[in-house]
Design an enzyme around this catalytic site. Structure first.
Site, short mmCIF file in Angstrom:
data_model
loop_
_atom_site.label_atom_id
_atom_site.label_comp_id
_atom_site.label_asym_id
_atom_site.label_seq_id
_atom_site.Cartn_x
_atom_site.Cartn_y
_atom_site.Cartn_z
N ARG A 171 -1.21 -31.55 30.51
CA ARG A 171 -2.39 -31.37 29.45
C ARG A 171 -1.93 -31.63 28.08
O ARG A 171 -2.53 -30.85 27.18
CB ARG A 171 -3.24 -30.03 29.77
N SER A 220 -12.16 -26.77 32.78
CA SER A 220 -11.04 -25.68 33.06
C SER A 220 -10.63 -24.85 31.87
O SER A 220 -10.38 -25.75 30.75
CB SER A 220 -9.97 -26.33 33.90
N GLU A 290 -6.72 -24.45 27.85
CA GLU A 290 -6.78 -25.65 27.77
C GLU A 290 -7.79 -26.64 27.02
O GLU A 290 -7.59 -27.45 26.63
CB GLU A 290 -6.99 -26.02 29.35
#
Length: 301
Positions: A171, A220, A290
């Site tokens: 990520r 998320s 995130e």
């Protein structure tokens, strides 16, 4: 926020003091000092080339993985529109505009018999966003399929960067924060449209069952730490349903934060930090955000 000095002329749309809450999934947050929607690539390049180098620049896609803080975003927020949203196929390669959605990319791939990119259907964002963040889900991530991408740097220069130049990790990429991804090329593999559709249906059904898709959320919230699932750590720390003001940890999927109605971005971010504190206290694991958090916090009353 003070007015940015000597803004260049544009052929697209340049809006001062533009509200960003309607443009992000959380439906919360402050204003952009300026919102720039370029007419085409040359308009974007000319604008950035002529813009005072001291003025910050940030790209905004669908706003799905983002908290815009209540104090707003200084400088210029760039939002790519239809001129950057085309997707085409050539063999097993997809040519994608930076403003194209994951749904459009995956649908185009299906129609062309290109397998291996089905997971993009489950990423609620644009090509620019998930190239930058190495977006992924259901066993795939952008670093698996990206050949290269074209970005416009803060100077207005357009450069092509190969997969290896992006420094992809989980990520994360090494793209400069003020670079704007304007296009990307993904490589899949030959497949049958019916089988590709079946895989996309399977992914959509799994998301529907497990995620609060019809809520005001940001996707998320935390990265999965090595050897752990973020949702499980949050659940074990007793945070399911935890709320601060109008912000709440989803009871359906504990790695999602929700705006239950009128949450401020401060409440959402504070809730995330409280979850991180409780997880750290319970398990000793430090959860990493995130979701991007951008802009300035609201001034204290």
């Amino acid at each position: 926020m003070s007015e940015a000095p000597s803004l260049p002329q544009v052929r697209g749309k340049l809006t001062p003091d533009a509200p960003l809450a309607p443009l992000v999934w959380f439906k919360a947050g402050g204003h952009a000092q300026w919102l720039f929607e370029p007419r085409d690539l040359a308009d974007l390049q000319d604008f950035l080339r002529g813009l005072d180098p001291a003025v910050p620049v940030m790209a905004l896609g669908l706003g799905s993985n983002m908290i815009v803080r209540d104090g707003g975003v200084p400088g210029v927020v760039v939002r790519l529109g239809k001129a950057f949203a085309a997707v085409s196929a050539d063999g097993v390669t997809l040519e994608c505009g930076g403003g194209a959605s994951g749904i459009l990319v995956s649908s185009t791939a299906r129609n062309a018999g290109i397998a291996g990119v089905e997971f993009l259907r489950s990423i609620p964002g644009t090509v620019g966003g998930f190239v930058r963040m190495n977006g992924g889900a259901y066993g795939g991530e952008v670093s698996d399929i990206l050949l290269d991408c074209d970005v416009v740097l803060r100077s207005g220069e357009r450069v092509t960067l190969g997969n290896a130049q992006l420094g992809y990790t989980y990520r994360h990429s090494e793209l400069p924060a003020d670079a704007v991804v304007v296009s990307a090329r993904f490589k899949g593999r030959a497949g049958q449209p019916a089988a590709i559709q079946a895989e996309m249906d399977r992914i959509s059904a799994a998301r529907e069952v497990s995620q609060p898709l019809r809520s005001k959320t940001g996707g998320s919230t935390f990265k999965n730490p090595d050897g752990h699932k973020a949702w499980q750590l949050v659940d074990e720390a007793g945070c399911r349903g935890l709320s601060i003001g109008g912000a709440q940890v989803s009871e359906k999927h504990t790695n999602f934060l929700l705006n239950t109605g009128n949450a401020t971005s401060t409440e959402i971010e504070d809730l995330g930090d409280e979850v991180r504190r409780r997880v750290r206290e319970k398990s000793g694991v430090e959860l990493e955000w995130e979701i991007q958090r951008v802009g300035q916090k609201a001034a204290a009353p």
